[in-house]
Each structure stands twice: as structure tokens, then as C-alpha cells.
Design an enzyme around this catalytic site. Structure first.
Site, short mmCIF file in Angstrom:
data_model
loop_
_atom_site.label_atom_id
_atom_site.label_comp_id
_atom_site.label_asym_id
_atom_site.label_seq_id
_atom_site.Cartn_x
_atom_site.Cartn_y
_atom_site.Cartn_z
CG HIS A 173 58.07 -11.00 40.91
ND1 HIS A 173 58.87 -10.90 41.72
CD2 HIS A 173 56.68 -10.95 42.02
CE1 HIS A 173 58.52 -9.95 42.78
NE2 HIS A 173 57.63 -10.25 42.80
CG HIS B 99 56.05 -13.44 47.07
ND1 HIS B 99 56.69 -13.34 46.27
CD2 HIS B 99 54.78 -12.32 46.13
CE1 HIS B 99 57.23 -12.40 45.49
NE2 HIS B 99 56.01 -11.23 45.10
CG HIS C 213 52.64 -4.17 42.57
ND1 HIS C 213 53.70 -4.25 42.52
CD2 HIS C 213 52.90 -5.85 42.97
CE1 HIS C 213 53.94 -4.68 43.15
NE2 HIS C 213 53.51 -5.51 43.25
CD GLU D 289 56.71 -7.56 44.85
OE1 GLU D 289 56.66 -8.84 45.34
OE2 GLU D 289 56.74 -7.40 43.34
#
Lengths: 285, 119
Positions: A12, A59, A193, A240
Site C-alpha cells: 500500500h 499511519h 521495507h 506490516e
């Protein structure tokens, strides 16, 4: 009774939203990622969900550090996107399903998950982008949404084992929902990441492959690592994957991979898109 | 403070835990306020006043003044919130990554591309 027909798992990355806004789907940098949605689009032509149940992390739009729920279940009549600080064009609102939300909430608490309930909830790029990628340029969504938020921001994070168990409890709720309805699951974020620290830019294709290979048929394999193990293996935002693990649990047993796409890099991220289907999906010719 | 277990150190990787969340509350609260466009404008118009309003610690104020991401993290900043501050300056996560790893943005982007080899 309601049935889970499939699951869509995707990264995302916020920059995907920028690429959508600029129409860069065929741009050489972006095409390898967007092409991963072609089989998803084909499948969705025949498989139209009545409800979508999503697992993602906030977030810093809906939640701040003043109150940070480990697991939060939306029970709102409507979910709106909002400015996340970058002033980007807003994504579409999504209709909610308060009745199904409360059924899931009741089931989760019966199953001894001490969740937070949210009758008002904003959705950020972690939901808006996967929905837009799956149904591009639609005039509005024909399904109703139940979003589940998982804390991946502030440690201690829930364990992968707990995330999988949460998903399985959501599955139990869906299967006991007294309506002949089709339910599609989403898990968003990842894969490997890291945005922060001297190791920023870290990715780990080996760990990503381990996740992608095991998630459909053996999701428990992903629970052999702790949340901090995953931070080390997959980067501080690679955690995530917890959303994917919970989403896989919500599909129930017997999910199989229908399509897989893996591409490095999209922004700072090893990006992936996976479609899994169940026996309740309409079989394609 | 009594720890349940010893802290785990992952090289080059901030773990945003309760200690960080406590010391970083002010800078993260300021960054959270940047979801509002009027607040972003107020920061740009008078950075000192805006930082003072959120009671940034001297370390946090220095880090923001210097646009130093690693220093912001040491002072408790969390990247999900700091990204909203970076957005005010038009910086993206490659810019942040380059600064934190001591690379040029071009070098950092190449490092990302290089990780596609062998997949």
C-alpha cells in the site's frame, strides 16, 4: 450463511496513489507493479463481494500515540479518506456495515480478543489504495466495508501468532453471519521495507519468498518468528506483514494462490500482490 | 524502570517502543497536527512559534531546525509521523533514506534498484 470467496493481499505504498493520480500505470517504472492487478480485475468481474473485511495499519491519520489500539474494529456507517499531511486528492468514501461489524466485534470478544471498537474511523492510504487498485475508476463501491486495524507503529506489537488467531476468529464470525453473502478479505502493507534508520532501504527477497510460499497453504509457518524477528528480517515497516497474516487467517482453511506478483522496488518497498481464492469463489472457465 | 525483557538491538533499525513514544510525544504530536493544511501553513509561516506551541524538547527543536532525520528519531520521532513533516518540505522517502544512509538520492535510488537483482 456468509462465505469467504477470496483474499487480496497487496502493498500500500503511498506513492502508488500518486501514480494512480498521474495515470502512470503503463510507465516503465510502475507497469510491473500495476500488471499484478490484471488477474485480480479478471477475477473480480465474476466474483462480486457483498462485504469486504480488511486488515491494515493506520499511519497517523485515525490514531495518534494518545490512544493506540493493538486491534481496532470499525463499526461506522461510512468510512472517509482524509488528508494525511501531503494534501493529495482524496480517495472515495466506502459504505460501512455496522451490523456485520458488531457481529464480528461480538464474536471476537467471545473468543477473548479484547479489541477497541470504532463507530467513527477514517481510512488512510493503506485501505484506499488497495481498493482503488482493485476497482479502478469506479463510481463508488457496491460492497460494504468492515475495517480491522492492527498496530504496527508502536511496540510492543501483537505477535504474528496472535494476528493469525485474530484473523481466524474473524473467519468464525463471518461463517456464522446469518446472511447468504459473499465476503472478500484484504490484507495490505509490506512486503520487506524500511524507511527509518541507518538501514533505510533494506529489503529481503528471501524472507518475502518464504512468506509468499507459505501463506496460502501453511500460514502457521509465518508465526515461528516474533514481531521483532520480522523487523530484523523484513525491515521496520516490513512488519506490516502482520496484516497479511491476519487476513490469511480470516480466509479460513483451504485458500489457494490464484495469482502472485512480486516486484522490486516500488518506492523503498519490495512490492507484492497476491490473489487467493476459496472453494466458494466462482470457478473461472 | 523494570523491563519485562532486555531490549533487543537491531543494527541501524529504530524500534519505536514505549520509551521512544514517551520521549517523542511532542515532536510526533506536532507532526500529527500536519494532517491539517492550515497547520502546515502555520508551521511554514512561523516555525519557532509552531514548535514552541507543541513544547518540543531542545533536542527535537534542533533536529527539526537542522532537518536531520536521524536526530529526530533519536529524539523520539516516529517515521510514520515524521513523513508528514518531510512532506511540508516536499521530501519523499527516498530523500529521507538518502539522508539517513549518507548517500546521494541518486545513490540511494540505485541501491533500491540493485536489490531487484537475482529475484
Amino acid at each position: 450463511m456468509a462465505k469467504v470467496i477470496g483474499g487480496i493481499f497487496t502493498s500500500h505504498v503511498p506513492a502508488i496513489g500518486g501514480a494512480i493520480a498521474k495515470g502512470l500505470q503503463e510507465d516503465p517504472y510502475w507497469k510491473p507493479f500495476f500488471d499484478g492487478f490484471k488477474p485480480v480485475h479478471e477475477w473480480l468481474k465474476d466474483n462480486k463481494p457483498d462485504y469486504v473485511v480488511t486488515f491494515s495499519n493506520d499511519h497517523g491519520l485515525n490514531f495518534f500515540l494518545d490512544k493506540m489500539p493493538t486491534f481496532a474494529v470499525g463499526a461506522a456507517p461510512q468510512y472517509d479518506n482524509a488528508d494525511e499531511g501531503w494534501g493529495l486528492p482524496l480517495f472515495k468514501s466506502v459504505p460501512g456495515a455496522p451490523e456485520l461489524s458488531w457481529h464480528i466485534i461480538n464474536t471476537l470478544v467471545e473468543e477473548e480478543f479484547d479489541i477497541v471498537t470504532c463507530q467513527e474511523m477514517l481510512i488512510d492510504h493503506a485501505l484506499s489504495i488497495p481498493l482503488e487498485l482493485s476497482w479502478p475508476n469506479s463510481n463508488g463501491y457496491d460492497f460494504k466495508l468492515v475495517p480491522v486495524g492492527i498496530n504496527t507503529v508502536q511496540h510492543p506489537l501483537p505477535s504474528p501468532k496472535r494476528a493469525l488467531a485474530l484473523g481466524r476468529a474473524v473467519h468464525k464470525a463471518i461463517e456464522s453471519w446469518d446472511e447468504d453473502a459473499k465476503v472478500l478479505i484484504f490484507g495490505t502493507g509490506g512486503l520487506s521495507h524500511q524507511l527509518d534508520g541507518e538501514r533505510a532501504g533494506f529489503m529481503n527477497p528471501d524472507y518475502d519468498k518464504f512468506c509468499l510460499d507459505n501463506l496460502p497453504s501453511n500460514p502457521d509457518a509465518l508465526t515461528k518468528h516474533s514481531a521483532l524477528d520480522i523487523v530484523e528480517l523484513s525491515g521496520s515497516q516490513g512488519i506490516e506483514i502482520l496484516n497479511w497474516i491476519a487476513a490469511r487467517g480470516a480466509m479460513g482453511d483451504g485458500a489457494r494462490e490464484a495469482s502472485r506478483n512480486y516486484h522490486i522496488p516500488i518506492s523503498n518497498t519490495a512490492a507484492a500482490t497476491v490473489l487467493m481464492t476459496t472453494d466458494h469463489a466462482l470457478t473461472l472457465a | 524502570m523494570q523491563m519485562a525483557t532486555a531490549k533487543r538491538v537491531i543494527l541501524g533499525t529504530p524500534v519505536f517502543d514505549g520509551d521512544a513514544a514517551r520521549i517523542g510525544y511532542a515532536i510526533n504530536a506536532m507532526c500529527f497536527s500536519f494532517n491539517n493544511a492550515a497547520n502546515r501553513q502555520a508551521f511554514l509561516e512561523d516555525e519557532d512559534a509552531y514548535c514552541a506551541k507543541f513544547n518540543l524538547t531542545p533536542e527535537q527543536r534542533d533536529a527539526v531546525r537542522q532537518r536531520n532525520v536521524l536526530a529526530m528519531i533519536v529524539a523520539g520521532g516516529n517515521v510514520y509521523y515524521l513523513a508528514k513533516l518531510a512532506g511540508i518540505f516536499g521530501l519523499n522517502v527516498q530523500d529521507l533514506g538518502a539522508q539517513q544512509t549518507g548517500k546521494s538520492v541518486a545513490e540511494f535510488k540505485q541501491m533500491l534498484l540493485d536489490q531487484a537483482k537475482g529475484i
